[in-house]
Design an enzyme around this catalytic site. Structure first.
Site, PDB file in Angstrom:
ATOM      1  N   GLU A   1       0.847  -1.191   0.000  1.00 34.23           N
ATOM      2  CA  GLU A   1       0.000   0.000   0.000  1.00 34.23           C
ATOM      3  C   GLU A   1       0.880   1.237   0.000  1.00 34.23           C
ATOM      4  O   GLU A   1       2.013   1.217   0.486  1.00 34.23           O
ATOM      5  CB  GLU A   1      -0.876  -0.030   1.257  1.00 34.23           C
ATOM      6  CG  GLU A   1      -1.918   1.053   1.357  1.00 34.23           C
ATOM      7  CD  GLU A   1      -2.902   0.771   2.487  1.00 34.23           C
ATOM      8  OE1 GLU A   1      -3.857   1.538   2.631  1.00 34.23           O
ATOM      9  OE2 GLU A   1      -2.721  -0.226   3.226  1.00 34.23           O
TER      10      GLU A   1
ATOM     11  N   PRO B   1      -9.148   6.234   2.789  1.00 31.60           N
ATOM     12  CA  PRO B   1      -9.409   6.629   1.393  1.00 31.60           C
ATOM     13  C   PRO B   1      -8.657   5.731   0.405  1.00 31.60           C
ATOM     14  O   PRO B   1      -7.728   6.154  -0.289  1.00 31.60           O
ATOM     15  CB  PRO B   1      -8.891   8.067   1.350  1.00 31.60           C
ATOM     16  CG  PRO B   1      -7.765   8.075   2.337  1.00 31.60           C
ATOM     17  CD  PRO B   1      -8.180   7.135   3.446  1.00 31.60           C
ATOM     18  N   LYS B   2      -9.081   4.476   0.322  1.00 33.79           N
ATOM     19  CA  LYS B   2      -8.347   3.459  -0.429  1.00 33.79           C
ATOM     20  C   LYS B   2      -8.859   3.336  -1.860  1.00 33.79           C
ATOM     21  O   LYS B   2     -10.064   3.323  -2.108  1.00 33.79           O
ATOM     22  CB  LYS B   2      -8.463   2.106   0.279  1.00 33.79           C
ATOM     23  CG  LYS B   2      -7.779   2.056   1.649  1.00 33.79           C
ATOM     24  CD  LYS B   2      -8.059   0.729   2.354  1.00 33.79           C
ATOM     25  CE  LYS B   2      -7.424   0.652   3.718  1.00 33.79           C
ATOM     26  NZ  LYS B   2      -6.007   0.278   3.670  1.00 33.79           N
ATOM     27  N   LEU B   3      -7.890   3.199  -2.783  1.00 33.93           N
ATOM     28  CA  LEU B   3      -8.160   2.986  -4.191  1.00 33.93           C
ATOM     29  C   LEU B   3      -7.283   1.846  -4.699  1.00 33.93           C
ATOM     30  O   LEU B   3      -6.245   1.533  -4.111  1.00 33.93           O
ATOM     31  CB  LEU B   3      -7.851   4.251  -5.000  1.00 33.93           C
ATOM     32  CG  LEU B   3      -8.701   5.486  -4.701  1.00 33.93           C
ATOM     33  CD1 LEU B   3      -8.089   6.718  -5.361  1.00 33.93           C
ATOM     34  CD2 LEU B   3     -10.130   5.286  -5.171  1.00 33.93           C
TER      35      LEU B   3
END
Length: 264
Positions: free
Chosen positions: A76, A114-116
């Protein structure tokens, strides 16, 4: 399926949950952090009120997680903005990219991360620690650091990753307007620092319409660190309600207990 059984679930599909309900513990989590100075006006545009910017700094954060309870192995990265709220200093999570769907789902649905979807990678290339992020087929970030040049005090490393974390939680109603819009706070717990290092670091960000990390440009690299640790994620707590501003003024922060509470 009975109503009582349905209410036991916290994600869909009901028979194939997107993520497990558990305490998320990370073993041998590896950080590459590049702290850099950026454009103050751009930073102000992207930092939500009531968070305050102290200096025009951003941390580009790469994390390799080989052993995460319930989530497996993934990598990540993202941008973190040092801020202050109600007198407490912490970090605002601006954006995060990762390569693990369960981690994306639990981060967005249960919490407010706020994960994409992206393709980050953290690895050692000869004498260099390298972090990269691809969005689709294009490179959007490259971070490099001299591999284990200078050991740093574990207390300093602990302080770097234990700061309070602020995020925006938004859930829309069926009319497309926000049903929940809150600033939330959390803090990593049960931290064990195994190793910590610093050294020369560099960061390149490349313009992309849908992965606009370069909108916070790198003007100067301030510091670089490499940390290996175990830690646990804690639940989030709302500290600011954008849809009911009268409640905002009732929330206060106690520095001695590190807790937020509603006033009378």
């Amino acid at each position: 399926m009975l109503k009582s059984e349905i209410l036991k679930h916290n994600t869909i599909p009901l028979t194939v949950p997107a993520f497990p309900t558990t305490t998320y513990r990370f073993h041998n989590r590896e950080y590459l952090n590049i702290l850099y100075r950026t454009d103050p006006s751009a930073l102000r545009r992207m930092t939500p009120e009531p968070l305050e910017i102290m200096e025009p700094l951003v941390r580009f954060e790469m994390m390799r997680m080989p052993d995460a309870t319930g989530l497996g192995c993934y990598t990540e990265c993202g941008q973190v903005i040092p801020v202050r709220f109600n007198g407490e200093e912490g970090d605002y999570l601006h954006v995060m990219y990762l390569d693990n769907y369960p981690a994306i789902a639990v981060g967005r649905e249960i919490s407010a991360y706020p994960k994409l979807l992206g393709a980050p990678r953290l690895y050692v290339d000869n004498d260099t620690l390298v972090g990269t992020l691809d969005y689709g087929s294009l490179r959007v970030a490259t971070a490099t650091m001299g591999y284990k040049y200078f050991p740093i005090d574990k207390t300093k490393a602990f302080g770097e990753i234990s700061r309070p974390i602020f995020m925006i939680k938004i859930m829309s109603g069926y009319n497309g307007e926000p049903r929940i819009c809150e600033l939330v706070r959390t803090q990593i717990t049960d931290i064990t620092i195994h190793e910590a290092w610093n050294g020369p670091g560099r960061l390149q960000l490349f313009a992309h319409a849908l992965a606009p990390l370069a909108d916070l440009p790198v003007l100067e690299v301030v510091a670089a660190s490499h940390i290996l640790t175990d830690l646990t994620l804690a639940p989030v707590k709302p500290v600011y309600d954008y849809l009911a501003e009268e409640k905002i003024r009732e929330v206060s922060y106690d520095k001695e207990t590190s807790e937020y509470s509603a006033g009378s």
